[in-house]
Structure formats: structure tokens, C-alpha cells
Design an enzyme around this catalytic site. Structure first.
Site, PDB file in Angstrom:
ATOM      1  N   ASP A  60      20.162   2.635 -78.935  1.00  0.00           N
ATOM      2  CA  ASP A  60      20.117   4.094 -78.896  1.00  0.00           C
ATOM      3  C   ASP A  60      21.243   4.510 -77.952  1.00  0.00           C
ATOM      4  O   ASP A  60      21.171   4.261 -76.739  1.00  0.00           O
ATOM      5  CB  ASP A  60      18.759   4.566 -78.371  1.00  0.00           C
ATOM      6  CG  ASP A  60      18.664   6.088 -78.286  1.00  0.00           C
ATOM      7  OD1 ASP A  60      19.720   6.760 -78.376  1.00  0.00           O
ATOM      8  OD2 ASP A  60      17.543   6.599 -78.106  1.00  0.00           O
ATOM      9  N   TYR A 159      26.893  22.279 -82.495  1.00  0.00           N
ATOM     10  CA  TYR A 159      27.513  21.040 -83.006  1.00  0.00           C
ATOM     11  C   TYR A 159      29.034  21.113 -82.860  1.00  0.00           C
ATOM     12  O   TYR A 159      29.671  20.180 -82.362  1.00  0.00           O
ATOM     13  CB  TYR A 159      27.143  20.828 -84.479  1.00  0.00           C
ATOM     14  CG  TYR A 159      27.891  19.661 -85.116  1.00  0.00           C
ATOM     15  CD1 TYR A 159      27.513  18.341 -84.873  1.00  0.00           C
ATOM     16  CD2 TYR A 159      29.004  19.868 -85.954  1.00  0.00           C
ATOM     17  CE1 TYR A 159      28.207  17.268 -85.440  1.00  0.00           C
ATOM     18  CE2 TYR A 159      29.697  18.800 -86.519  1.00  0.00           C
ATOM     19  CZ  TYR A 159      29.292  17.504 -86.255  1.00  0.00           C
ATOM     20  OH  TYR A 159      29.991  16.439 -86.802  1.00  0.00           O
TER      21      TYR A 159
HETATM   22  N1  LIG Z   1      29.542  13.676 -92.575  1.00  0.00           N
HETATM   23  C1  LIG Z   1      30.341  14.617 -92.158  1.00  0.00           C
HETATM   24  O1  LIG Z   1      30.542  15.625 -92.837  1.00  0.00           O
HETATM   25  C2  LIG Z   1      31.039  14.499 -90.831  1.00  0.00           C
HETATM   26  C3  LIG Z   1      32.164  15.294 -90.600  1.00  0.00           C
HETATM   27  C4  LIG Z   1      32.820  15.173 -89.368  1.00  0.00           C
HETATM   28  C5  LIG Z   1      32.340  14.273 -88.433  1.00  0.00           C
HETATM   29  N2  LIG Z   1      31.233  13.520 -88.696  1.00  0.00           N
HETATM   30  C6  LIG Z   1      30.792  12.565 -87.695  1.00  0.00           C
HETATM   31  O2  LIG Z   1      30.845  11.268 -88.226  1.00  0.00           O
HETATM   32  C7  LIG Z   1      29.975  10.427 -87.465  1.00  0.00           C
HETATM   33  C8  LIG Z   1      29.145   9.567 -88.398  1.00  0.00           C
HETATM   34  O3  LIG Z   1      28.217  10.382 -89.086  1.00  0.00           O
HETATM   35  P1  LIG Z   1      27.950  10.245 -90.649  1.00  0.00           P
HETATM   36  O4  LIG Z   1      28.435  11.500 -91.270  1.00  0.00           O
HETATM   37  O5  LIG Z   1      28.437   8.955 -91.157  1.00  0.00           O
HETATM   38  O6  LIG Z   1      26.353  10.362 -90.675  1.00  0.00           O
HETATM   39  P2  LIG Z   1      25.215   9.283 -90.915  1.00  0.00           P
HETATM   40  O7  LIG Z   1      23.952  10.002 -90.611  1.00  0.00           O
HETATM   41  O8  LIG Z   1      25.374   8.656 -92.257  1.00  0.00           O
HETATM   42  O9  LIG Z   1      25.502   8.166 -89.819  1.00  0.00           O
HETATM   43  C9  LIG Z   1      25.186   8.337 -88.467  1.00  0.00           C
HETATM   44  C10 LIG Z   1      24.713   6.999 -87.926  1.00  0.00           C
HETATM   45  O10 LIG Z   1      24.463   7.162 -86.521  1.00  0.00           O
HETATM   46  C11 LIG Z   1      23.225   6.543 -86.228  1.00  0.00           C
HETATM   47  N3  LIG Z   1      22.623   7.160 -85.040  1.00  0.00           N
HETATM   48  C12 LIG Z   1      22.081   8.398 -84.937  1.00  0.00           C
HETATM   49  N4  LIG Z   1      21.588   8.572 -83.704  1.00  0.00           N
HETATM   50  C13 LIG Z   1      21.829   7.444 -83.021  1.00  0.00           C
HETATM   51  C14 LIG Z   1      21.533   7.016 -81.700  1.00  0.00           C
HETATM   52  N5  LIG Z   1      20.887   7.804 -80.839  1.00  0.00           N
HETATM   53  N6  LIG Z   1      21.934   5.784 -81.334  1.00  0.00           N
HETATM   54  C15 LIG Z   1      22.585   4.966 -82.198  1.00  0.00           C
HETATM   55  N7  LIG Z   1      22.856   5.306 -83.462  1.00  0.00           N
HETATM   56  C16 LIG Z   1      22.487   6.538 -83.866  1.00  0.00           C
HETATM   57  C17 LIG Z   1      22.364   6.737 -87.471  1.00  0.00           C
HETATM   58  O11 LIG Z   1      21.287   5.811 -87.504  1.00  0.00           O
HETATM   59  C18 LIG Z   1      23.403   6.521 -88.560  1.00  0.00           C
HETATM   60  O12 LIG Z   1      23.504   5.158 -88.929  1.00  0.00           O
HETATM   61  C19 LIG Z   1      29.147  11.362 -86.580  1.00  0.00           C
HETATM   62  O13 LIG Z   1      29.683  11.350 -85.275  1.00  0.00           O
HETATM   63  C20 LIG Z   1      29.368  12.719 -87.231  1.00  0.00           C
HETATM   64  O14 LIG Z   1      29.193  13.765 -86.331  1.00  0.00           O
HETATM   65  C21 LIG Z   1      30.583  13.610 -89.883  1.00  0.00           C
END
Ligand SMILES: NC(=O)c1ccc[n+]([C@@H]2O[C@H](COP(=O)([O-])OP(=O)(O)OC[C@H]3O[C@@H](n4cnc5c(N)ncnc54)[C@H](O)[C@@H]3O)[C@@H](O)[C@H]2O)c1
Length: 256
Positions: A60, A159
Site C-alpha cells: 500500500d 485530482y
Molecule cells: N487512466 C487515465 O485516464 C489516466 C490519465 C492520466 C493519468 N493516470 C494515472 O495513471 C496511473 C495509473 O492508473 P491507471 O489509469 O492505470 O488506473 P488503474 O486503476 O488501472 O491502475 C492503478 C493501479 O494502482 C493500484 N493502487 C491503487 N491504490 C494503491 C495503493 N494505495 N497502493 C498500491 N497500489 C495501489 C491499483 O491496485 C491498480 O493496480 C495513476 O497514477 C493515474 O492517476 C491515468
């Protein structure tokens, strides 16, 4: 493919979405990768897919103890990391700013921002010590910020601000860590079809609702895992060794 041969990486949030694609690309390029995620089953599933070059650890990222243990897991298994990808992230649902409760705000900042503080404190002394002994070694930290921290959309105020912090701390770290030969970047994706998509949109994930968001992206599609992974590979390789402190939009032109 050997662009990252013998490099050691930790990717947080590697069980799904962008993090999983980054981990897959790193292993393809010859790196050994620790998959650190609160979703241990998901991380283990991916580790199984990737074979002996990958190792899952439950973590975490809001817990200094967990982050320290993940770094130790990496050192024990593969050695002191060369590459850190702070990718774990979350969001509040797209909604008016006054509707986001305090617990949601705190949890989101702990995952998106304070996690990087924990990771830096856990890993930096080790990287510094290694780099001091081996003058040909450096390091890379890639923080997954967002285009949301550059060109905000309404309904995601808290966010957006957390990602603005990630973008900025990456630049500040780049300046401070340059003497240690540690390069730091923020990778800033535009909206992608990951687990967070429906929360970002604040409306059901239908083709019509996706089309409204895609209309704001000049190249006409959402961000895919491979788009982020390709950039994360390049910024981790020696080919980019004179680049640091960049805020790299992976956004199909959204910020133009
Ligand atoms: N998807 C989008 O549109 C987008 C756009 C810009 C930035 N992001 C960023 O990309 C990154 C990845 O997100 P994603 O879109 O792949 O989403 P996702 O939900 O598919 O992946 C996020 C991952 O982080 C893990 N996670 C969440 N809380 C956690 C914690 N406390 N400790 C450890 N792991 C934890 C989850 O289990 C998951 O595997 C994030 O930082 C997100 O903000 C996403």
C-alpha cells in the site's frame, strides 16, 4: 530487445492499467521488475505471466512501512533499483468540488502524492550509496502525473491538483538529484480506458460518453497502455541520458 538489459525497476500500481503495460515493456526490454501493488492477486498474476524477471509484492503506497518493505524485496530479489516508476494512483469521481468529502481527498493525496515522498525516502539513500561507489551508474524516477495537472477538466479539481503536485515535484526532484546522476520526469497521460475511466468521466462508460471526451483530443483517441509504456522505456534508457525534469504529455495533443 535489450534496451534495459540488467536494469532493475520497481513499478507501483503494476497490477493493472498503465503500470502493468510499463512492467510488461520493461521485462520485454530485459529489465527485472518488482510489481508493487495493493492488489496482490493482480500483481502475482502478472508476475506469473512475466516469469522469473518479475516479482510481485503487496504494497500500500500510503504506508511508509509497506514501501520500505517493497524496496527491500527488490534489493533482496534483484538488487538496488535503477528505475522507479511511481504509477499507483486514484481519483475522486468527477463531481462538483464541494461534494468530495475529506476522507476521499486525504486518501487520494496519500496515494497520488505522499506515496512519492515515502518511495523517495526509502530508495534514495540506497541509490545514492550505489552511485557513489559505481561512478558509471545513475538512476531514473518516473512519476505518473497527468495532463489533468496541466490542462484541467471541471469536476476533477482535487485530482487535478494532486497531479499538478506530481508534475511539479518531479521537476524539483530533477534539479536536486542531478548531482547524484538520478534523472526524474513526470509522464502525463491523457484519459485512457483503465480502471479509473468511469470515475474520470463521472458518467457511465458508453460509446457516446467516450466520444465526448475523445472529441477534446486532437489525435482522436484515448491514451493506451502502450503509449505510456513506450515513453517510460525511452526515458529509462541511456538513449535519454541528457533529459531530466520533463513534464511529458502523452496526450494526442490535448494540451495544445
Ligand atoms: N487512466 C487515465 O485516464 C489516466 C490519465 C492520466 C493519468 N493516470 C494515472 O495513471 C496511473 C495509473 O492508473 P491507471 O489509469 O492505470 O488506473 P488503474 O486503476 O488501472 O491502475 C492503478 C493501479 O494502482 C493500484 N493502487 C491503487 N491504490 C494503491 C495503493 N494505495 N497502493 C498500491 N497500489 C495501489 C491499483 O491496485 C491498480 O493496480 C495513476 O497514477 C493515474 O492517476 C491515468
Amino acid at each position: 530487445m535489450t534496451q534495459l538489459l540488467d536494469k532493475v525497476a520497481i513499478v507501483t500500481g503494476a497490477a493493472s492499467g498503465f503500470g502493468a503495460e510499463i512492467a510488461r515493456a520493461y521485462v520485454r526490454e530485459g529489465a527485472k521488475v518488482v510489481l508493487a501493488d495493493i492488489n496482490y492477486d493482480g500483481a502475482q498474476l502478472l508476475a506469473h505471466e512475466l516469469g522469473s524477471a518479475a516479482s510481485a509484492v503487496i504494497c500500500d503506497v500510503t504506508s511508509a512501512t509497506d514501501v520500505k518493505a517493497a524496496v527491500k524485496h527488490c534489493v533482496d530479489r534483484f538488487g538496488v533499483p535503477d528505475i522507479i516508476v511511481n504509477n499507483a494512483g486514484t481519483t475522486h469521481r468527477n463531481q462538483p468540488m464541494l461534494d468530495v468529502d475529506e476522507a476521499t481527498f486525504d486518501r487520494m493525496y496519500a496515494i497520488n502524492v505522499k506515496s512519492i515522498y515515502h518511495m523517495t525516502r526509502a530508495v534514495l539513500p540506497l541509490m545514492r550509496e550505489r552511485n557513489a561507489q559505481q561512478k558509471d551508474r545513475g538512476g531514473v524516477m518516473l512519476n505518473i502525473g497527468s495532463v489533468a495537472g496541466i490542462r484541467p477538466r471541471p469536476g476533477l479539481t482535487w485530482y487535478n491538483s494532486s497531479k499538478g503536485a506530481v508534475n511539479m515535484l518531479s521537476k524539483s526532484m530533477a534539479v536536486e538529484l542531478a548531482p547524484d546522476r538520478i534523472r526524474v520526469h513526470a509522464i502525463c497521460p491523457v484519459m485512457g480506458a483503465t480502471g479509473l475511466l468511469e470515475q474520470f468521466m463521472g458518467v457511465p462508460d458508453t460509446p457516446e460518453n467516450r466520444a465526448r471526451f475523445i472529441a477534446t483530443i486532437p489525435l482522436g483517441r484515448m491514451c493506451e497502455g502502450a503509449d505510456v509504456a513506450n515513453v517510460a522505456v525511452f526515458l529509462a534508457t541511456d538513449a535519454s541520458h541528457f533529459l531530466t525534469g520533463m513534464e511529458v504529455p502523452v496526450d494526442g495533443g490535448r494540451i495544445i
